[in-house]
Design an enzyme around this catalytic site. Structure first.
Site, PDB file in Angstrom:
ATOM      1  N   ARG A  52       0.829  -1.212   0.000  1.00 40.23           N
ATOM      2  CA  ARG A  52       0.000   0.000   0.000  1.00 40.23           C
ATOM      3  C   ARG A  52       0.862   1.260   0.000  1.00 40.23           C
ATOM      4  NH1 ARG A  52      -4.557   0.530   4.543  1.00 40.23           N
ATOM      5  NH2 ARG A  52      -2.770   1.095   5.853  1.00 40.23           N
ATOM      6  N   LYS A 152      -2.758   6.714   1.083  1.00 41.52           N
ATOM      7  CA  LYS A 152      -2.620   7.048   2.510  1.00 41.52           C
ATOM      8  C   LYS A 152      -1.615   8.193   2.587  1.00 41.52           C
ATOM      9  CE  LYS A 152      -2.426   4.812   7.020  1.00 41.52           C
ATOM     10  NZ  LYS A 152      -3.609   5.432   7.616  1.00 41.52           N
ATOM     11  N   GLU A 185     -16.457   5.650   4.521  1.00 39.87           N
ATOM     12  CA  GLU A 185     -15.764   5.030   5.658  1.00 39.87           C
ATOM     13  C   GLU A 185     -15.835   5.983   6.844  1.00 39.87           C
ATOM     14  OE1 GLU A 185     -11.509   4.659   5.080  1.00 39.87           O
ATOM     15  OE2 GLU A 185     -11.417   6.531   3.956  1.00 39.87           O
TER      16      GLU A 185
HETATM   17  N1  PXG Z   1      -9.507   4.533   6.684  1.00 43.14           N
HETATM   18  C1  PXG Z   1      -8.659   5.537   6.944  1.00 43.14           C
HETATM   19  C2  PXG Z   1      -8.937   6.883   6.407  1.00 43.14           C
HETATM   20  C3  PXG Z   1      -7.515   5.283   7.723  1.00 43.14           C
HETATM   21  O1  PXG Z   1      -6.662   6.267   7.992  1.00 43.14           O
HETATM   22  C4  PXG Z   1      -8.221   2.973   7.935  1.00 43.14           C
HETATM   23  C5  PXG Z   1      -9.310   3.286   7.140  1.00 43.14           C
HETATM   24  C6  PXG Z   1      -8.023   1.575   8.380  1.00 43.14           C
HETATM   25  O2  PXG Z   1      -6.961   0.986   7.647  1.00 43.14           O
HETATM   26  P1  PXG Z   1      -6.017  -0.117   8.288  1.00 43.14           P
HETATM   27  O3  PXG Z   1      -5.064  -0.450   7.216  1.00 43.14           O
HETATM   28  O4  PXG Z   1      -5.361   0.507   9.493  1.00 43.14           O
HETATM   29  O5  PXG Z   1      -6.893  -1.251   8.648  1.00 43.14           O
HETATM   30  C7  PXG Z   1      -7.293   3.984   8.219  1.00 43.14           C
HETATM   31  C8  PXG Z   1      -6.102   3.707   9.059  1.00 43.14           C
HETATM   32  C9  PXG Z   1      -4.725   6.431  14.414  1.00 43.14           C
HETATM   33  C10 PXG Z   1      -4.533   5.463  13.310  1.00 43.14           C
HETATM   34  O6  PXG Z   1      -3.766   6.623  15.182  1.00 43.14           O
HETATM   35  C11 PXG Z   1      -5.350   5.498  12.185  1.00 43.14           C
HETATM   36  C12 PXG Z   1      -5.150   4.590  11.158  1.00 43.14           C
HETATM   37  C13 PXG Z   1      -4.159   3.678  11.254  1.00 43.14           C
HETATM   38  C14 PXG Z   1      -3.346   3.656  12.361  1.00 43.14           C
HETATM   39  C15 PXG Z   1      -3.537   4.552  13.403  1.00 43.14           C
HETATM   40  O7  PXG Z   1      -5.820   6.980  14.535  1.00 43.14           O
HETATM   41  N2  PXG Z   1      -5.983   4.661  10.078  1.00 43.14           N
END
Ligand code: PXG
Length: 286
Positions: A52, A152, A185
């Site tokens: 990713r 991301k 989301e």
């Molecule tokens: N949507 C968005 C916009 C994100 O930023 C996810 C979905 C979930 O993706 P993953 O790959 O983590 O299953 C994310 C991920 C935090 C924090 O500290 C946020 C994320 C990842 C790690 C930490 O709030 N967001």
């Protein structure tokens, strides 16, 4: 003693882990990142996270100075140097040092690479037992012709807008919609609902990050014999869902029990939510 931070091509002391005020990551949010869990000293779904990251970098035309193999090794060294058993990695690649102009071509020194491995702040068990309250927010997810939601990127202001709306409403998360009105989301998590025993997720094209937790949960659900489909969801579909939950690196799998004042299911995290949380927990720690 502080942490050991990976900066560029080596580990340095936290006190020496500094970036320039001319770094375009700081000046313009120009860069990409990953948030990765460490379970039992092992990096969770390392390849998926790196895939990713390199795709995000490709889309913003950012050359990552390390190969994926070198990056995986840098991640391992950073985790080991800090002796993290259960924690969290923040991997950041910025456009690097430029001048006071937006043009990425002026960042002639190449990208800045930062890896931080540290402890993670977890939600309490009680929070998982009781479930979360969410609200619909007015801030829409990035339009597909703006910076694509699958990237991301270090530009999280849109999601921060959504999170602020949720905070102001006293809710744990914000449900974001896309420009067509379909569910995209949450501000930092993916959304799932259960309806008539079927697990339903909005397709990534509806405007979500392709969450690693989302991918793993879908795979685990299928291997549990649960039917999983991806289709566009409206606000109506969320209100009348039997169950709703969010997935993400930090939260793993967390039940949603109220949305915009509507009680979801019977107001407690549902049976499939609890099953998938348990299965995910076991898989992550195996
Ligand atoms: N949507 C968005 C916009 C994100 O930023 C996810 C979905 C979930 O993706 P993953 O790959 O983590 O299953 C994310 C991920 C935090 C924090 O500290 C946020 C994320 C990842 C790690 C930490 O709030 N967001």
């Amino acid at each position: 003693m502080g942490l050991k931070i990976w900066l560029q091509d080596r580990l340095v002391d936290e006190a020496d882990a500094k970036v320039s005020v001319f770094d375009h990551g700081l000046l313009y949010g120009d860069g990409v990142f990953e948030g990765i869990r460490i379970y039992g000293g092992k990096i969770f779904e390392c390849k998926a996270h790196l895939d990713r990251l390199y795709e995000s970098a490709k889309v913003i035309l950012l050359r990552v100075p390390l190969s994926p193999e070198q990056m995986a090794e840098a991640l391992r060294q950073t985790v080991q140097a800090n002796r993290i058993e259960d924690g969290y990695i923040r991997l950041v690649v910025t456009r690097g040092i430029g001048d006071l102009g937006i043009d990425p071509n002026n960042c002639r020194h190449g990208a800045t690479v930062i890896i931080i491995a540290s402890a993670i702040r977890l939600y309490s068990e009680e929070f998982y037992e009781k479930g979360m309250k969410v609200v619909s927010v007015s801030t829409i997810r990035n339009h597909p012709l703006s910076c694509p939601p699958q990237v991301k990127s270090m530009n999280y202001l849109n999601n921060i807008f959504a999170k602020i709306e949720a905070n102001l409403a006293g809710a744990g998360e914000a449900i974001m919609y896309n420009h067509l009105g379909y569910v995209a989301e949450a501000s930092g998590d993916n959304v799932f609902v259960v309806k008539d025993g079927v697990l339903v997720a909005p397709p990534v094209e509806a405007g979500s990050l392709n969450g690693i937790t989302r991918q793993v949960v879908m795979r685990l659900a299928r291997s549990e014999g649960i039917t999983v489909i991806e289709k566009n969801l409206t606000r109506f579909d969320l209100y009348v869902a039997d169950e709703m939950f969010l997935t993400g690196t930090a939260a793993e799998v967390i039940g949603v029990v109220e949305m915009d004042g509507r009680v979801i299911g019977d107001g407690k995290p549902g049976p499939l939510t609890r099953q998938l949380r348990k299965v995910f927990f076991a898989y992550a720690r195996s």
